[in-house]
Design an enzyme around this catalytic site. Sequence first.
Site, PDB file in Angstrom:
ATOM      1  N   CYS A  66       0.873  -1.169   0.000  1.00 23.02           N
ATOM      2  CA  CYS A  66       0.000   0.000   0.000  1.00 23.02           C
ATOM      3  C   CYS A  66       0.914   1.225   0.000  1.00 23.02           C
ATOM      4  O   CYS A  66       1.697   1.410   0.941  1.00 23.02           O
ATOM      5  CB  CYS A  66      -0.873  -0.055   1.259  1.00 23.02           C
ATOM      6  SG  CYS A  66      -1.952   1.346   1.479  1.00 23.02           S
ATOM      7  N   CYS A  89     -10.703  10.224   8.088  1.00 23.16           N
ATOM      8  CA  CYS A  89      -9.395   9.721   7.667  1.00 23.16           C
ATOM      9  C   CYS A  89      -8.292  10.488   8.382  1.00 23.16           C
ATOM     10  O   CYS A  89      -8.275  11.718   8.363  1.00 23.16           O
ATOM     11  CB  CYS A  89      -9.265   9.866   6.154  1.00 23.16           C
ATOM     12  SG  CYS A  89      -7.637   9.441   5.531  1.00 23.16           S
ATOM     13  N   CYS A 111     -11.273  14.448   4.269  1.00 22.19           N
ATOM     14  CA  CYS A 111     -12.348  13.533   4.693  1.00 22.19           C
ATOM     15  C   CYS A 111     -12.288  13.372   6.216  1.00 22.19           C
ATOM     16  O   CYS A 111     -11.238  13.021   6.747  1.00 22.19           O
ATOM     17  CB  CYS A 111     -12.196  12.172   4.012  1.00 22.19           C
ATOM     18  SG  CYS A 111     -12.169  12.288   2.210  1.00 22.19           S
TER      19      CYS A 111
HETATM   20  N1  SAH Z   1      -7.401   9.239  -1.473  1.00 20.01           N
HETATM   21  C1  SAH Z   1      -7.630   7.935  -2.003  1.00 20.01           C
HETATM   22  C2  SAH Z   1      -6.656   6.882  -1.522  1.00 20.01           C
HETATM   23  C3  SAH Z   1      -6.211   6.886  -0.099  1.00 20.01           C
HETATM   24  S1  SAH Z   1      -7.272   6.292   1.149  1.00 20.01           S
HETATM   25  C4  SAH Z   1      -9.050   7.503  -1.700  1.00 20.01           C
HETATM   26  O1  SAH Z   1      -9.713   8.170  -0.927  1.00 20.01           O
HETATM   27  O2  SAH Z   1      -9.506   6.529  -2.272  1.00 20.01           O
HETATM   28  C5  SAH Z   1      -7.542   4.604   0.793  1.00 20.01           C
HETATM   29  C6  SAH Z   1      -8.875   4.095   1.296  1.00 20.01           C
HETATM   30  O3  SAH Z   1      -8.897   4.060   2.739  1.00 20.01           O
HETATM   31  C7  SAH Z   1     -10.046   4.977   0.872  1.00 20.01           C
HETATM   32  O4  SAH Z   1     -11.115   4.165   0.457  1.00 20.01           O
HETATM   33  C8  SAH Z   1     -10.365   5.689   2.169  1.00 20.01           C
HETATM   34  O5  SAH Z   1     -11.670   6.195   2.184  1.00 20.01           O
HETATM   35  C9  SAH Z   1     -10.117   4.606   3.183  1.00 20.01           C
HETATM   36  N2  SAH Z   1      -9.992   5.083   4.562  1.00 20.01           N
HETATM   37  C10 SAH Z   1      -9.500   6.251   5.010  1.00 20.01           C
HETATM   38  N3  SAH Z   1      -9.582   6.324   6.346  1.00 20.01           N
HETATM   39  C11 SAH Z   1     -10.135   5.167   6.760  1.00 20.01           C
HETATM   40  C12 SAH Z   1     -10.484   4.645   8.026  1.00 20.01           C
HETATM   41  N4  SAH Z   1     -10.285   5.346   9.149  1.00 20.01           N
HETATM   42  N5  SAH Z   1     -11.033   3.407   8.055  1.00 20.01           N
HETATM   43  C13 SAH Z   1     -11.238   2.698   6.922  1.00 20.01           C
HETATM   44  N6  SAH Z   1     -10.933   3.135   5.704  1.00 20.01           N
HETATM   45  C14 SAH Z   1     -10.397   4.365   5.612  1.00 20.01           C
END
Ligand code: SAH
Length: 433
Positions: free
Chosen positions: A169, A183, A180
């Site tokens: 990853c 995140c 977001c």
């Molecule tokens: N910016 C891109 C890639 C990075 S995040 C995107 O949003 O797709 C990769 C994945 O992890 C995304 O689906 C994101 O929504 C998810 N993610 C982020 N924080 C998370 C959390 N706390 N728990 C589970 N998934 C999470």
Amino acid sequence: MTETPRTRETRPAASASAPQGKPAQGKVRTTGTAQVRPATEGWTQQKDAEGRPLLQFASPKRGKPPVHLADLTPDERIAKVKELGLPGFRAKQLSTHYFRHYTSDPEQMTDLPADTREQLVAGMLPPLLTEVRRLETDRGDTIKFLWRLHDGALVESVLMRYPGRITLCVSSQAGCGMNCPFCATGQAGLTRNMSTAEIIEQIVRANRLIAEGGLGGKKADDHSMERVSNIVFMGMGEPLANYKRVMDAVRSMVAPQPEGLGMSARGITVSTVGLVPAIKKLADEGIPVTFALSLHAPDDHLRDELIPVNSRWKVDEALDAAYNYYEKTGRRVSIEYALIKDMNDHAWRADLLAEKLNQRGRGWVHVNPIPLNPTPGSIWTSSDKDVTDEFVRRLNDAGIPTTLRDTRGKEIDGACGQLVATTEDEAASAAMV
Ligand code: SAH
């Protein structure tokens, strides 16, 4: 594509009434359906002039990382070697060391003249990632790396062994501008875009570790033939906001060795919050990577809050772009859906998601729900098992292949970006004493 009629949305009225800026943090129970609205705890989401969550698309200007072999095309590599006063064929030898033997160590490059080795390596393979921390699961089959970039910015990558494949990853940006609220990466905003070579170097370092037998989970004496087989752009950053460098990195991943890493495009997953114009561009690249859309809610009402970029490109536009990706490439796309207790895990949302996907066709998509990895001290928790199972069941019953993703690495960090956050906190408190 037009918005689905709201007839199936049995969202309780009370849930929609949380005033802007003062979200309801408790559960609102009306018709037996709880609805928690997104809210941050322990940190404040940055807002723009209109009071909406700040979106950063452009990378702040910072000192550029040194130019590295992996930033250059084969012709540019030859030109650079010549600039360093050496014959052009040395470029291919260096590429072989880097992309096939995963080394940047001049000592090991015995096919290069001893007196110019150091100079060549300094000019072509400058150090890009300094390892700050490494966390491993007990079995050693998951390893999380924390890297420091040349300017002090921190990024993470996670290496995971599965039966029959090894997945890395990777991060594509230091920080992230997409804000977001669930995140960990988004909380500090975007530090900067990573360079192509900084993205590639994460893979090369992982491959080196694997070849040395450093990734557990498999009994074998010789690991020299093993390497990363799958890449997911699910580390820090929004890959499509750093489009050119990410695509150049993808091209290096799929270019045959020693020009590149010789990986299969199908094993590379580009995951996005839904930057529609960039998704369209990606569909026209002619590189059949796997495409993943981080949807997390099928209704704009909730997705506006969960994924702030939804204010630019709505659920239906993002799904249309995903469908277009399938049509253009023939590659089945993935929908990512972090299941968050009482927030987005309702049965009606599973039904609405299935309906929106089926409206566009059959067999073009699969859904990957993932239990939320809670960030520390937040109101966000992952869905209960029975709710999760029901969500998955409804989608499968509607003919949408749906598989729950595992939360590998949970024990070594919690949510994505958390390791960086803790290290920055530690650095900040160390600086204060
Ligand atoms: N910016 C891109 C890639 C990075 S995040 C995107 O949003 O797709 C990769 C994945 O992890 C995304 O689906 C994101 O929504 C998810 N993610 C982020 N924080 C998370 C959390 N706390 N728990 C589970 N998934 C999470």
